[in-house]
Design a protein around this motif. Structure first.
Motif, mmCIF file in Angstrom:
data_model
loop_
_atom_site.group_PDB
_atom_site.id
_atom_site.type_symbol
_atom_site.label_atom_id
_atom_site.label_comp_id
_atom_site.label_asym_id
_atom_site.label_seq_id
_atom_site.Cartn_x
_atom_site.Cartn_y
_atom_site.Cartn_z
ATOM 1 N N ILE A 156 -15.584 14.390 -5.144
ATOM 2 C CA ILE A 156 -15.885 15.320 -4.060
ATOM 3 C C ILE A 156 -17.136 16.114 -4.426
ATOM 4 O O ILE A 156 -17.243 16.652 -5.526
ATOM 5 N N GLY A 157 -18.088 16.206 -3.515
ATOM 6 C CA GLY A 157 -19.314 16.938 -3.778
ATOM 7 C C GLY A 157 -20.415 16.083 -4.372
ATOM 8 O O GLY A 157 -21.589 16.423 -4.288
ATOM 9 N N VAL A 158 -20.030 14.970 -5.002
ATOM 10 C CA VAL A 158 -21.024 14.056 -5.555
ATOM 11 C C VAL A 158 -21.478 13.079 -4.480
ATOM 12 O O VAL A 158 -22.660 12.805 -4.319
ATOM 13 N N TYR A 159 -20.490 12.543 -3.743
ATOM 14 C CA TYR A 159 -20.789 11.618 -2.660
ATOM 15 C C TYR A 159 -20.556 12.291 -1.313
ATOM 16 O O TYR A 159 -19.839 13.287 -1.211
ATOM 17 N N ARG A 160 -21.140 11.699 -0.271
ATOM 18 C CA ARG A 160 -20.956 12.234 1.070
ATOM 19 C C ARG A 160 -19.506 12.099 1.494
ATOM 20 O O ARG A 160 -18.786 11.227 1.006
ATOM 21 N N ILE A 161 -19.099 12.943 2.432
ATOM 22 C CA ILE A 161 -17.708 12.962 2.854
ATOM 23 C C ILE A 161 -17.294 11.624 3.453
ATOM 24 O O ILE A 161 -16.156 11.171 3.285
ATOM 25 N N THR A 162 -18.208 10.949 4.166
ATOM 26 C CA THR A 162 -17.888 9.638 4.734
ATOM 27 C C THR A 162 -17.662 8.600 3.642
ATOM 28 O O THR A 162 -16.815 7.710 3.777
ATOM 29 N N GLU A 163 -18.399 8.725 2.531
ATOM 30 C CA GLU A 163 -18.228 7.802 1.413
ATOM 31 C C GLU A 163 -16.883 8.028 0.726
ATOM 32 O O GLU A 163 -16.221 7.070 0.311
ATOM 33 N N ILE A 164 -16.477 9.288 0.613
ATOM 34 C CA ILE A 164 -15.170 9.594 0.035
ATOM 35 C C ILE A 164 -14.056 9.065 0.926
ATOM 36 O O ILE A 164 -13.070 8.491 0.444
ATOM 37 N N LEU A 165 -14.197 9.235 2.242
ATOM 38 C CA LEU A 165 -13.202 8.730 3.188
ATOM 39 C C LEU A 165 -13.079 7.211 3.065
ATOM 40 O O LEU A 165 -11.967 6.661 3.061
ATOM 41 N N TYR A 166 -14.212 6.552 2.973
ATOM 42 C CA TYR A 166 -14.220 5.095 2.842
ATOM 43 C C TYR A 166 -13.553 4.669 1.531
ATOM 44 O O TYR A 166 -12.739 3.729 1.513
ATOM 45 N N SER A 167 -13.869 5.350 0.441
ATOM 46 C CA SER A 167 -13.295 5.017 -0.864
ATOM 47 C C SER A 167 -11.783 5.191 -0.865
ATOM 48 O O SER A 167 -11.041 4.340 -1.377
ATOM 49 N N ASN A 168 -11.322 6.293 -0.298
ATOM 50 C CA ASN A 168 -9.887 6.556 -0.271
ATOM 51 C C ASN A 168 -9.151 5.575 0.631
ATOM 52 O O ASN A 168 -8.029 5.156 0.326
ATOM 53 N N ALA A 169 -9.772 5.213 1.746
ATOM 54 C CA ALA A 169 -9.156 4.223 2.638
ATOM 55 C C ALA A 169 -9.025 2.877 1.927
ATOM 56 O O ALA A 169 -8.009 2.181 2.053
ATOM 57 N N LEU A 170 -10.052 2.520 1.164
ATOM 58 C CA LEU A 170 -10.032 1.254 0.430
ATOM 59 C C LEU A 170 -8.961 1.263 -0.657
ATOM 60 O O LEU A 170 -8.222 0.281 -0.818
ATOM 61 N N SER A 171 -8.845 2.361 -1.391
ATOM 62 C CA SER A 171 -7.830 2.441 -2.447
ATOM 63 C C SER A 171 -6.418 2.410 -1.852
ATOM 64 O O SER A 171 -5.515 1.781 -2.411
ATOM 65 N N LEU A 172 -6.229 3.063 -0.708
ATOM 66 C CA LEU A 172 -4.922 3.027 -0.030
ATOM 67 C C LEU A 172 -4.605 1.627 0.476
ATOM 68 O O LEU A 172 -3.466 1.146 0.345
ATOM 69 N N LEU A 173 -5.603 0.962 1.059
ATOM 70 C CA LEU A 173 -5.395 -0.378 1.596
ATOM 71 C C LEU A 173 -4.970 -1.353 0.497
ATOM 72 O O LEU A 173 -3.986 -2.093 0.656
ATOM 73 N N ILE A 174 -5.683 -1.330 -0.623
ATOM 74 C CA ILE A 174 -5.371 -2.265 -1.716
ATOM 75 C C ILE A 174 -3.978 -1.987 -2.276
ATOM 76 O O ILE A 174 -3.177 -2.910 -2.492
ATOM 77 N N THR A 175 -3.675 -0.701 -2.503
ATOM 78 C CA THR A 175 -2.362 -0.345 -3.056
ATOM 79 C C THR A 175 -1.238 -0.719 -2.100
ATOM 80 O O THR A 175 -0.218 -1.291 -2.513
ATOM 81 N N ASP A 176 -1.403 -0.422 -0.820
ATOM 82 C CA ASP A 176 -0.360 -0.728 0.158
ATOM 83 C C ASP A 176 -0.174 -2.235 0.317
ATOM 84 O O ASP A 176 0.956 -2.712 0.507
ATOM 85 N N VAL A 177 -1.263 -2.994 0.248
ATOM 86 C CA VAL A 177 -1.149 -4.463 0.339
ATOM 87 C C VAL A 177 -0.361 -5.006 -0.851
ATOM 88 O O VAL A 177 0.531 -5.857 -0.692
ATOM 89 N N ILE A 178 -0.650 -4.515 -2.046
ATOM 90 C CA ILE A 178 0.054 -4.969 -3.252
ATOM 91 C C ILE A 178 1.552 -4.700 -3.133
ATOM 92 O O ILE A 178 2.383 -5.591 -3.349
ATOM 93 N N PHE A 179 1.912 -3.476 -2.764
ATOM 94 C CA PHE A 179 3.329 -3.119 -2.689
ATOM 95 C C PHE A 179 3.982 -3.682 -1.431
ATOM 96 O O PHE A 179 5.197 -3.915 -1.411
ATOM 97 N N GLY A 180 3.208 -3.912 -0.373
ATOM 98 C CA GLY A 180 3.749 -4.568 0.809
ATOM 99 C C GLY A 180 4.162 -5.994 0.494
ATOM 100 O O GLY A 180 5.238 -6.452 0.917
ATOM 101 N N LEU A 181 3.314 -6.732 -0.261
ATOM 102 C CA LEU A 181 3.646 -8.093 -0.660
ATOM 103 C C LEU A 181 4.881 -8.107 -1.568
ATOM 104 O O LEU A 181 5.737 -8.999 -1.459
ATOM 105 N N PHE A 182 4.977 -7.107 -2.437
ATOM 106 C CA PHE A 182 6.149 -7.001 -3.308
ATOM 107 C C PHE A 182 7.421 -6.816 -2.481
ATOM 108 O O PHE A 182 8.463 -7.433 -2.753
ATOM 109 N N MET A 183 7.352 -5.995 -1.441
ATOM 110 C CA MET A 183 8.526 -5.735 -0.613
ATOM 111 C C MET A 183 8.888 -6.935 0.262
ATOM 112 O O MET A 183 10.056 -7.157 0.566
#
Length: 366
Positions: free
Chosen positions: A61-88
């Protein structure tokens, strides 16, 4: 002090907040495991999300633009949810809960956006803007840096510019008046003097790195008796690592393409309806071993924007070549979505350095 501790705590608990939402989802679908197993699953989910949160710099936060942080967090959530979704899916042998899982992801995105905005606001209020003394080699270099920093006015403010021909004593005297120093491509001896001065006087320092410094950044330290050495060499993936990397690229990109396809369709239609020009834009880039390929993006500028002027970097939001639709898709990074096709083709990968225009002679690894 308390404000800084509160802010850092807020940044640190992000994975925990997302894990709480995941726990609520498990309870909603009647996930039947004993208490100890549920805790193991939640800890695993939180750890996995935290790893991707750090890997994709969602904490910067503060290093990158807010849109870049939003994109990064969305990507980390997507990957994590896909991994655990496949597990379920393997665990339940059913996807009847799939729509609830999609709602979980959307809810996490909303909470992630709110968390990002709150943290960004607090970061600006607590830490404020950097009043910067820019030490530059010439007027042209200084103007380039100034224009780039103008896009981050909420974090960086160039108060004064001084040039290397002003003399060492004068430069160090001006450095004493500032807490933040920025230097670009200076004479190596002057660069070393300023670096040592900033280190000894606890100054925050930003520097534009030279190629040699970038290479040294990944060097392996080695000592021979009392002589420190840095070992640098070109690293390459083994055959096994390359196969695993390509498999991960295909699986994750395939899933991401399916999820992003509705957004890509809407974006393409909006561009086409706006001015009747092509929705996609392609440009020659360099990849591994200097191989040329075309990178695809949604067109965010007017048709033939580089026909007369040639390839040149965008000057930011005030660039008159950017269309109204282009400003929107650039802000939310939708212009980059067609690069999923480049990954599927094997031109590039999910993980790698930025693939720059050939005219800027920047090379990256796929």
């Amino acid at each position: 002090m308390l404000g800084k501790l509160f802010y850092r705590g807020l940044v640190a608990i992000y994975p925990i907040l997302m894990t709480i939402l995941f726990f609520g989802f498990l309870m909603n679908i009647g996930f039947l495991l004993d208490t100890s197993h549920i805790w193991i699953l939640l800890v695993a989910y939180c750890f996995c999300l935290y790893v991707f949160f750090i890997v994709y710099y969602g904490n910067k936060i503060g290093v990158y633009r807010i849109t870049e942080i939003l994109y990064s967090n969305a990507l980390s959530l997507l990957i994590t949810d896909v991994i655990f979704g496949l597990f379920m899916i393997v665990l339940f042998r059913s996807v009847s809960w799939g729509w609830k899982f999609l709602i979980l992801f959307l809810l996490q995105l909303v909470c992630s956006a709110a968390w990002t905005v709150i943290c960004n606001t607090l970061q600006i209020k607590i830490y404020g803007r950097h009043r910067i003394l820019l030490i530059s080699s010439d007027t042209k270099s200084a103007d380039i840096l100034r224009k780039k920093l103008d896009n981050r006015k909420n974090r960086f403010f160039i108060k004064e510019i001084i040039y290397e021909d002003s003399g060492v004593e004068n430069i160090l005297e001006r450095c004493n008046e500032y807490g933040t120093i920025m230097i670009d491509d200076l004479d190596p001896n002057l660069r070393n003097i300023i670096t040592k001065y900033c280190f000894e006087n606890s100054k925050v320092m930003f520097m534009v790195p030279k190629v040699a410094e970038i290479i040294r950044n990944g060097a392996q330290p080695l000592h021979i008796i009392d002589t420190p050495l840095y070992v640098t060499k070109k690293y390459a993936l083994t055959i096994e690592q390359a196969i695993i990397k390509r498999t991960i690229d295909l699986v994750l990109t395939g899933i991401a393409t399916i999820i992003a396809s509705p957004f890509m369709l809407v974006t393409a239609l909006a561009i086409k309806l706006y001015d009747g020009g092509p929705a996609l834009y392609k440009q020659k880039r360099l990849t591994k071993d200097g191989k040329e390929f075309y990178v695809y993006k949604f067109r965010s500028m007017i048709v033939d924007a580089e026909k007369n002027s040639g390839a040149r970097l965008s000057s930011g939001e005030n660039d008159d070549r950017i269309t109204k639709i282009g400003k929107i898709i650039r802000a939310i990074r939708f212009d980059e979505l067609p690069q999923l096709l480049n990954i599927l083709k094997g031109d590039s990968g999910i993980i790698g350095t930025t693939k720059k225009n050939l005219d800027f002679t920047r090379v990256s690894l796929a």
